[in-house]
Scaffold this active site. Structure first.
Site, PDB file in Angstrom:
ATOM      1  N   ASN A 178     -50.588  91.261  -6.976  1.00 55.31           N
ATOM      2  CA  ASN A 178     -51.356  91.754  -5.834  1.00 55.31           C
ATOM      3  C   ASN A 178     -50.357  92.216  -4.777  1.00 55.31           C
ATOM      4  O   ASN A 178     -49.781  91.412  -4.059  1.00 55.31           O
ATOM      5  CB  ASN A 178     -52.245  90.616  -5.298  1.00 55.31           C
ATOM      6  N   LYS A 201     -50.909  93.813  -2.152  1.00 57.49           N
ATOM      7  CA  LYS A 201     -51.486  93.838  -0.796  1.00 57.49           C
ATOM      8  C   LYS A 201     -51.140  95.165  -0.105  1.00 57.49           C
ATOM      9  O   LYS A 201     -51.197  96.206  -0.736  1.00 57.49           O
ATOM     10  CB  LYS A 201     -51.027  92.616  -0.001  1.00 57.49           C
ATOM     11  N   HIS A 217     -61.014  88.419  -2.086  1.00 52.18           N
ATOM     12  CA  HIS A 217     -59.764  87.779  -1.695  1.00 52.18           C
ATOM     13  C   HIS A 217     -59.932  87.170  -0.300  1.00 52.18           C
ATOM     14  O   HIS A 217     -60.647  87.724   0.543  1.00 52.18           O
ATOM     15  CB  HIS A 217     -58.627  88.813  -1.695  1.00 52.18           C
ATOM     16  N   GLU A 272     -58.165  87.181   2.198  1.00 54.28           N
ATOM     17  CA  GLU A 272     -57.826  88.086   3.317  1.00 54.28           C
ATOM     18  C   GLU A 272     -58.974  89.056   3.600  1.00 54.28           C
ATOM     19  O   GLU A 272     -59.205  89.432   4.747  1.00 54.28           O
ATOM     20  CB  GLU A 272     -56.514  88.831   2.997  1.00 54.28           C
ATOM     21  N   GLU A 274     -57.506  80.343  -5.488  1.00 55.45           N
ATOM     22  CA  GLU A 274     -56.419  80.524  -4.528  1.00 55.45           C
ATOM     23  C   GLU A 274     -56.716  79.717  -3.257  1.00 55.45           C
ATOM     24  O   GLU A 274     -57.420  80.197  -2.366  1.00 55.45           O
ATOM     25  CB  GLU A 274     -56.295  81.993  -4.134  1.00 55.45           C
ATOM     26  N   GLY A 285     -49.193  82.684   0.729  1.00 54.43           N
ATOM     27  CA  GLY A 285     -48.155  83.212   1.617  1.00 54.43           C
ATOM     28  C   GLY A 285     -47.479  82.174   2.493  1.00 54.43           C
ATOM     29  O   GLY A 285     -46.827  82.525   3.477  1.00 54.43           O
ATOM     30  N   SER A 299     -48.528  81.238  -3.318  1.00 53.43           N
ATOM     31  CA  SER A 299     -47.091  80.934  -3.299  1.00 53.43           C
ATOM     32  C   SER A 299     -46.507  80.682  -4.692  1.00 53.43           C
ATOM     33  O   SER A 299     -45.689  79.782  -4.881  1.00 53.43           O
ATOM     34  CB  SER A 299     -46.811  79.747  -2.376  1.00 53.43           C
TER      35      SER A 299
HETATM   36  P1  PGA Z   1     -48.845  84.815  -2.375  1.00 53.41           P
HETATM   37  O1  PGA Z   1     -50.269  85.546  -2.385  1.00 53.41           O
HETATM   38  O2  PGA Z   1     -48.360  84.770  -3.791  1.00 53.41           O
HETATM   39  O3  PGA Z   1     -47.969  85.678  -1.502  1.00 53.41           O
HETATM   40  O4  PGA Z   1     -49.056  83.455  -1.811  1.00 53.41           O
HETATM   41  C1  PGA Z   1     -51.193  85.328  -3.391  1.00 53.41           C
HETATM   42  C2  PGA Z   1     -52.447  86.117  -3.140  1.00 53.41           C
HETATM   43  O5  PGA Z   1     -52.858  86.240  -1.990  1.00 53.41           O
HETATM   44  O6  PGA Z   1     -53.062  86.662  -4.071  1.00 53.41           O
END
Ligand code: PGA
Length: 250
Positions: free
Chosen positions: A8, A10, A94, A96, A166, A172, A212
């Site tokens: 992903n 983003k 997601h 976000e 998640e 993150g 992460s």
């Molecule tokens: P990350 O994000 O690996 O940077 O923690 C995962 C995600 O949001 O899909």
């Protein structure tokens, strides 16, 4: 069942040149036995991704899509457009999107149904916040997100759905979820799926872990936590690191 490793990206990278270089670097080394690699770039780089994916090495996915097919919806992208670009997977719900774009379970549900109707595969993201976890509400939150997201989805369509667990507090932050806790969440998710559909669908559904993920922790989620793959954010922007993650899922 092949393990599924989803990148992903983003809102990265910022230039087509960088996107092209990243696709190329991953493509060269991503062919690993028993692993399906999906890259979900921003919409702007999907066409470049299509050119690169045509040569093999990875499958293309999108990070979102709208629930209407066409019309006066400024700024949106439709499943028909994604289908035309030969996209296979679409990440939906997601955290976000839920947080910054106010996506509710109802909206996510409409999107899931639209994606399924176009024969694309939705990756339904679910996960509790730190606050919900501290308050002992994790199971309640996960159940609500699963039942809400899959409301009205028929059994034969449910087979193509992928769920990405998640935990919001792990995304993150560098604070990845422990293997034990992930394992219990994956089991709980299968229990809910079994309740909605049946045991067979629950056992065969691909459940990913995300939050992460790095090459140092990636293998353990698949080997020890019962996950069928990973959703990788930050670490997917570094080709070398991402390839290590892909290899850990072999
Ligand atoms: P990350 O994000 O690996 O940077 O923690 C995962 C995600 O949001 O899909």
């Amino acid at each position: 069942m092949k393990n599924l490793i989803v990148a992903n990206w983003k809102l990265n990278p910022s230039t087509q040149k960088e996107a092209k270089a990243l696709f190329q670097a991953v493509k060269k080394k991503a062919k690993v036995k028993n692993v399906e690699v999906v890259i979900c770039p921003p919409f702007a780089w999907l066409a470049e991704g299509r050119r690169q994916a045509a040569e093999g090495g990875f499958i293309l996915g999108a990070q979102n899509c709208f629930f209407e097919e066409k019309g006066a919806f400024t700024g949106e992208i439709s499943v028909l457009m994604l289908k035309d670009l030969k996209i296979d997977y679409v990440i939906l719900g997601h955290s976000e999107r839920r947080k910054y774009f106010n996506e509710t379970d109802e909206i996510v549900n409409k999107k899931i149904k639209k994606v399924l109707s176009a024969n694309l595969k939705p990756i339904l993201c679910i996960g509790e916040t730190d606050e919900e976890r501290q308050a002992g509400k994790k199971s309640e939150v996960l159940e609500k997100q699963i039942t809400g997201g899959l409301k009205g989805v028929l059994r034969e369509n449910a087979k193509t759905v992928v769920i990405a667990y998640e935990p919001v507090w792990a995304i993150g932050t560098g604070n990845n979820c422990s293997v034990d806790e992930t394992m219990s969440s994956v089991l709980f998710i299968r229990k809910i799926i079994s309740k909605i559909y049946n045991r067979e669908i629950a056992d065969n559904m691909r459940i990913l872990y995300g939050g992460s993920v790095k090459s140092e922790n990636s293998g353990s989620y698949i080997k020890d936590a019962g996950a069928n793959g990973l959703l990788v954010g930050g670490a997917s922007l570094n080709a070398e690191e991402f390839i290590k993650i892909v290899k850990s899922a072999e």
